[in-house]
Design a protein around this motif. Sequence first.
Motif, mmCIF file in Angstrom:
data_model
loop_
_atom_site.group_PDB
_atom_site.id
_atom_site.type_symbol
_atom_site.label_atom_id
_atom_site.label_comp_id
_atom_site.label_asym_id
_atom_site.label_seq_id
_atom_site.Cartn_x
_atom_site.Cartn_y
_atom_site.Cartn_z
ATOM 1 N N ASP A 287 1.016 -1.590 0.415
ATOM 2 C CA ASP A 287 -0.408 -0.102 0.237
ATOM 3 C C ASP A 287 0.708 1.536 0.171
ATOM 4 O O ASP A 287 2.327 0.932 -0.174
ATOM 5 C CB ASP A 287 -0.662 0.145 1.032
ATOM 6 N N GLN A 288 -0.152 1.808 0.193
ATOM 7 C CA GLN A 288 1.008 4.000 0.109
ATOM 8 C C GLN A 288 2.181 3.269 1.627
ATOM 9 O O GLN A 288 2.766 4.736 0.844
ATOM 10 C CB GLN A 288 0.126 4.674 0.147
ATOM 11 N N ARG A 289 1.782 2.657 2.255
ATOM 12 C CA ARG A 289 3.075 3.130 3.361
ATOM 13 C C ARG A 289 4.644 2.037 3.486
ATOM 14 O O ARG A 289 5.334 2.346 3.427
ATOM 15 C CB ARG A 289 2.030 3.229 5.041
ATOM 16 N N THR A 290 3.546 0.618 2.792
ATOM 17 C CA THR A 290 4.902 -0.114 3.442
ATOM 18 C C THR A 290 4.331 -1.041 2.397
ATOM 19 O O THR A 290 3.482 -1.106 1.666
ATOM 20 C CB THR A 290 4.441 -0.636 4.858
#
Lengths: 219, 434
Positions: free
Chosen positions: B371-374
């Motif tokens: 996803d956008q984070r990890t």
Amino acid sequence: MLLLILSSTAYLTGMGGAISPMERPENIFINPASISKRIVHITFYRPFNIEDFYKGDLYSSFILKGVNLGFGLNATRVNRGYTRVISAIGIKYGIFGVSLSQKYESAPASKSFILNYDWNAGIRFSLRGFAFALSRERLGFGFITSGGSLSFETTPDFKKFYAGVEFIVNRVISGSAGWMNGRPAIGLYLHNPRFDIEMGFLTNSDLGETTIVSVGWRL
Amino acid sequence: MILLILSLGEFHGWFEYQYTSPEWEYWNLYQEKNYGEMGFLYKLPGRTETYTALSFEPGKIQFKRMHLTFQGNFFSIATFKAEDRHWFDSPLLYLVSSERVRDESYGANAEGVRCDLWKRGYASGFLFSRYTVTEKAQAIIWDLKKYEGFLTWGLLYLKKDWVSSFNEVASVRIGLFKRPFELRGEIAKNLYHPDTPDSENLAGAMELRIVPLGPFIILGKAYSYGMNFRDELSNEYNSSRTDNQGKRGVYGEISYLLPRRAITITGKTYRENLNRYWYYLEAYVEFVNNISFKTCYDVTRDRFGDVWKHAFFEVVAEGKTGRLKFQYKIKDIGVKNVEYSIGQRSIFGIEGKLNLSQSMWFYTRVAFGEDQRTAWESAFFQIAYRPPVSNSEIYLEYGEPSHTDADLVNDGDIADREGITTVNRVRLILKYYF
């Protein structure tokens, strides 16, 4: 078929090495024993969430009177600062192979660049589906059937470990899954008489926690 | 005498030994499981049968399950313990869920009696089941049905009795079948439940199937569940299923089989009260060489007003040498900053089986989330060996199988848990059947 040999390229992208079918051309960077019979191979790599990261490979190899010759070019540019270009040539004849590589690294932020050369030599034996390969940088063991292969590899100091399985379901499709020094990787390969398309996926902590997708064409 | 009895019966059973070596135990090997079951089946003349099974663990022998059955040409009577004999027909409302009647806790635990009668297209069943493990309760189920011919019908009565009160439900259903049409209706009433008033306690559904209509397969369904309809023996209408209370909606499904092509396009949708809806579009293609491709896209608007979109792609190939499945899913498309979702993510996965020989194979499932984070991942590898004649199985495994066991990227563990990782554990499983 040759024993699966992992390369630094493969480790970074998830395309080759443990997830790759045998005879990956990029292996000439590490182990000349595994130079492919393939003609041209182009790969582009793209991490999901890393801005300004580009990486591509171009490989070519051919057989001339029983001698397998290979040439490879690998270019990486990341975060507008770091650029790396590796070029390599390799020759394989019978069970022996030798390669020579040149690496150029540039980091404008630190006003530095590196240019160095490296060499490698390897040998590979196979008997009744079992294969064993040894080079200056890798030790490998594999078992190969008509439906695919199982392979294991380590560095001479045994600090890194790679394992891979390849599934050749038929002439059209194959896949692979591997364990690359603590990280899994997968690949999907669609084959056509004229070219192949392949996709690889790998999480990688060197670039932060991200998944890298790689797409390759083999002409 | 004992030897005579034993000689007339059949022994069977299995033993399983599981040895585990996890990283958090410094890779030390220990025995995680040492378990066996042994059953004795004894058949008497007149189609009478007894069965008793015991389980073995170190220092513990337990009575596991049993049955005593009598069967004739038109009847079957069984008394049982810890066996699943709880299925009853409720084709539209699903009023009986076996797992809620069988006292489910690592398998069935309920004990009781089941009687079935059948003759000339008519059938009737009666079940008395008693729970002791998950709760103190008992259930009674009875049905009568006509299951053949142009006209079919059925009656169903359910009662669950727990210590303080009970729940009673009755239903009627009817079906008309004339190829290619099939029309069915089912209506049920909650006769008594201690927590609900005696109003809005009906549930009903009607369904029309047309299989096939030229290149089309069509299904339409309308349903309405009363606000106070409760059925404690069903997964759909028990007290905890508040999302089904007062639900009304229509469901439609249409498949188009492309003539002379192995391509099927399917659309499904439901629209429900409170502005809930769901759309689903699927394309399924079969190629030569046993390769199939499936893609689907669905949009759901839930009762909280949130909209969820998912896209899914799958390639499956099978051959003599093994099997390969590749999946890619984009889940919760466009979702950001919602408390009960980790947001839009991509999940990739591969499942492969490689037949190394006739009795040995390699199997793996590997999946990644992003996803956008990890990013996160889970891998499971297995080498299996099943000797041709020795009735035994040997598995050597690495990783955690449960992260991807529910259809790879559709498994909630890998799809919804951002921090999941491969479990560093090696496991050896030995099984022997006799």
